[in-house]
Design a protein around this motif. Structure first.
Motif, short mmCIF file in Angstrom:
data_model
loop_
_atom_site.label_atom_id
_atom_site.label_comp_id
_atom_site.label_asym_id
_atom_site.label_seq_id
_atom_site.Cartn_x
_atom_site.Cartn_y
_atom_site.Cartn_z
N HIS A 175 46.31 26.54 -2.19
CA HIS A 175 45.62 26.53 -3.46
C HIS A 175 44.26 25.22 -4.08
CE1 HIS A 175 45.38 26.64 -7.79
NE2 HIS A 175 44.53 25.44 -8.09
N ILE A 176 44.50 24.12 -3.06
CA ILE A 176 43.54 23.51 -2.91
C ILE A 176 42.62 23.78 -2.40
CG2 ILE A 176 42.64 20.88 -2.01
CD1 ILE A 176 45.51 20.39 -3.74
N LEU A 177 42.86 24.33 -1.29
CA LEU A 177 42.16 24.95 -0.46
C LEU A 177 40.71 26.32 -0.84
CD1 LEU A 177 42.76 23.29 1.74
CD2 LEU A 177 42.78 24.89 3.24
N ALA A 178 41.79 27.00 -1.94
CA ALA A 178 40.76 28.11 -1.94
C ALA A 178 40.16 27.98 -3.95
CB ALA A 178 42.29 29.24 -2.12
N ARG A 179 40.76 27.01 -4.09
CA ARG A 179 39.70 26.75 -5.63
C ARG A 179 38.35 26.76 -5.82
NH1 ARG A 179 39.40 27.87 -9.63
NH2 ARG A 179 39.23 26.98 -11.52
N ALA A 180 37.93 27.48 -6.26
CA ALA A 180 36.82 27.66 -7.19
C ALA A 180 35.96 27.16 -7.48
CB ALA A 180 36.65 29.54 -7.51
N ARG A 181 34.70 26.30 -7.19
CA ARG A 181 34.03 25.47 -8.59
C ARG A 181 33.74 25.65 -9.55
NH1 ARG A 181 30.31 22.35 -4.20
NH2 ARG A 181 31.43 22.43 -2.86
N CYS A 182 33.64 25.35 -10.47
CA CYS A 182 33.92 25.41 -12.08
C CYS A 182 34.02 24.28 -12.94
CB CYS A 182 34.40 26.30 -12.64
SG CYS A 182 35.87 26.29 -12.72
N ARG A 183 32.73 24.44 -13.87
CA ARG A 183 32.64 22.94 -14.55
C ARG A 183 33.57 23.09 -16.01
NH1 ARG A 183 28.03 19.51 -15.07
NH2 ARG A 183 28.23 19.24 -16.86
N ILE A 184 34.64 22.88 -15.47
CA ILE A 184 35.75 22.76 -16.61
C ILE A 184 36.49 21.08 -17.64
CG2 ILE A 184 36.41 25.05 -15.70
CD1 ILE A 184 39.21 22.95 -13.64
N LEU A 185 35.78 20.17 -16.72
CA LEU A 185 36.19 19.41 -16.77
C LEU A 185 35.43 18.49 -18.10
CD1 LEU A 185 38.17 18.23 -13.48
CD2 LEU A 185 38.92 19.17 -15.37
N ALA A 186 33.94 19.32 -18.13
CA ALA A 186 34.07 18.69 -18.79
C ALA A 186 34.08 17.91 -20.21
CB ALA A 186 32.57 19.51 -20.19
N LYS A 187 33.09 16.18 -20.27
CA LYS A 187 33.90 14.84 -20.74
C LYS A 187 35.23 14.46 -20.27
CE LYS A 187 30.34 14.92 -22.73
NZ LYS A 187 29.29 14.07 -22.06
N ARG A 188 35.46 15.14 -19.40
CA ARG A 188 36.84 14.40 -19.17
C ARG A 188 36.53 13.36 -18.25
NH1 ARG A 188 41.49 17.95 -19.37
NH2 ARG A 188 42.68 16.13 -19.01
N ARG A 189 37.22 12.46 -18.94
CA ARG A 189 37.21 10.67 -17.86
C ARG A 189 37.96 10.40 -16.64
NH1 ARG A 189 36.60 7.19 -24.08
NH2 ARG A 189 34.85 8.32 -24.33
N VAL A 190 37.04 9.86 -15.64
CA VAL A 190 37.27 9.56 -14.57
C VAL A 190 37.05 8.60 -14.26
CG1 VAL A 190 37.75 10.40 -11.77
CG2 VAL A 190 38.44 12.66 -13.85
N ALA A 191 38.55 7.74 -13.54
CA ALA A 191 37.48 5.71 -13.15
C ALA A 191 37.45 6.66 -11.85
CB ALA A 191 39.00 5.40 -13.57
N LEU A 192 36.97 5.84 -10.85
CA LEU A 192 36.68 5.52 -9.33
C LEU A 192 36.97 3.62 -9.01
CD1 LEU A 192 34.34 7.40 -10.10
CD2 LEU A 192 34.77 7.71 -7.18
#
Ligand code: CP
Length: 331
Positions: A42-59
């Protein structure tokens, strides 16, 4: 984009997260061991799209990084998420703040997932258990670097098994991958040693005793030690070169001229012993040490493809992390 618009899209729905004996967030990726082959497909196949608008990710980075940090950031931003970088050299970590307190602070500030690189093995597990957020392990000490193994796999499949969509325990049957150099300190080697044999690949570990203890031959099924680099190359469809991690040698002495004579991948050696194998390297490359510039830039090198694949893979795991939390979080 509506992911259920076409039958092709429907196939990209994430496989169910299997019940875990460990109390970790279903969106976390701490070890390559955590992934079923369905999840890897699934990870290898997953298409890209802007589905995480405004979600917050910290590095959260306690060690330097070029590829992993940049590609995670581009991946999260490419999905529409807001990112923030906390680095040990420009934050209150310098003043002695603990990993736990830094993690809790990021969570209080609204982070919904944390991407962690840390010099201590196991740090990702600690952060996960303290924050209860999905944690993506971007390299923990000498332990694991699961997204590197996934992008390595995507690169190898493109060359050795093009067109593969669903992974099985036989997908890489008949393929020998030789990993060469500083295996002892390599989290990249360890994650690949976890993932590749599960797809049927044979993994040959190659290097001097100082960087590759004999015990490594017992690391698991499908893994063997071959000290003779030329003999290993003869058997390989893929060869993964590793940097000597001077920062982790801790006083260990290594004769670099002898190392180069035995283990450097240079043009004549590659042409004589593995003229059709692909050459991988997780980076950073030390040109003229483990690999020559001619090989790094040569036609068998897929090193920059690995870098490019890093963005796609990290998009998929960031999406997985935030989708799992959206669906109710921890099982
Ligand atoms: N492969 C890898 O982890 O590279 P960086 O240290 O530049 O992130």
């Amino acid at each position: 984009m509506n992911p259920t618009a076409t039958p092709a899209r429907r196939q990209l729905h994430p496989p169910p997260v299997p019940a875990s004996p460990f109390p970790y967030h279903p969106g976390s990726l701490l070890s390559a061991q955590d992934l079923t082959l369905d999840c890897v497909s699934h990870i290898l196949a997953r298409a890209r799209c802007r589905i995480l608008a405004k979600r917050r990710v910290a590095l959260l980075f306690y060690e330097s990084s070029t590829r992993t940090r940049t590609s995670f950031e581009l991946a999260a931003k490419g999905l529409g998420a807001d990112t923030t970088l906390v680095s040990s050299l420009s934050s209150s970590i310098e003043k002695g703040e603990t990993l736990k307190d830094t993690g809790l602070t990021l969570r209080a500030l609204g982070a919904e997932a944390i991407i962690l690189r840390h010099n201590s093995s196991g740090a990702a597990w600690l952060l996960e258990s303290e924050t209860r957020l999905p944690v993506l392990n971007a390299g923990d000490g000498m332990h694991e670097h699961p997204t590197q193994a996934l992008l390595d796999l995507r690169t190898m499949l493109a060359h050795l098994r093009p067109g593969t969509e669903t992974l099985t325990p036989e997908t890489l049957a008949g393929v020998t991958v030789t990993i060469v150099g500083d295996i002892l300190h390599s989290r990249v080697a360890r994650s690949n040693m976890v993932l590749l044999p599960r797809l049927g690949a044979r993994v040959l570990l190659c290097g001097p005793k100082e960087l590759l203890p004999e015990l490594a031959a017992q690391a698991g099924p499908g893994i063997a030690v071959e000290r003779d680099f030329n003999a290993a190359l003869h058997q390989s469809q893929a060869v993964m070169m590793l940097r000597i991690q001077a920062e982790r040698l801790a006083g260990q002495q290594l004769d670099l001229e002898e190392y180069k004579a035995n283990y450097q991948l240079h043009g004549p050696r590659l042409a004589a012993h593995a003229p059709t194998a692909i050459v991988l390297h997780p980076g950073p490359i030390i040109r003229g040490l483990e690999v020559t510039a001619g090989v790094a830039d040569g036609p068998q090198s897929v090193i920059l493809e690995q870098v490019r694949n890093g963005v796609a893979i990290r998009m998929a795991v960031v999406e997985r992390a935030l989708t799992a939390s959206q669906q109710g979080g921890r099982a």
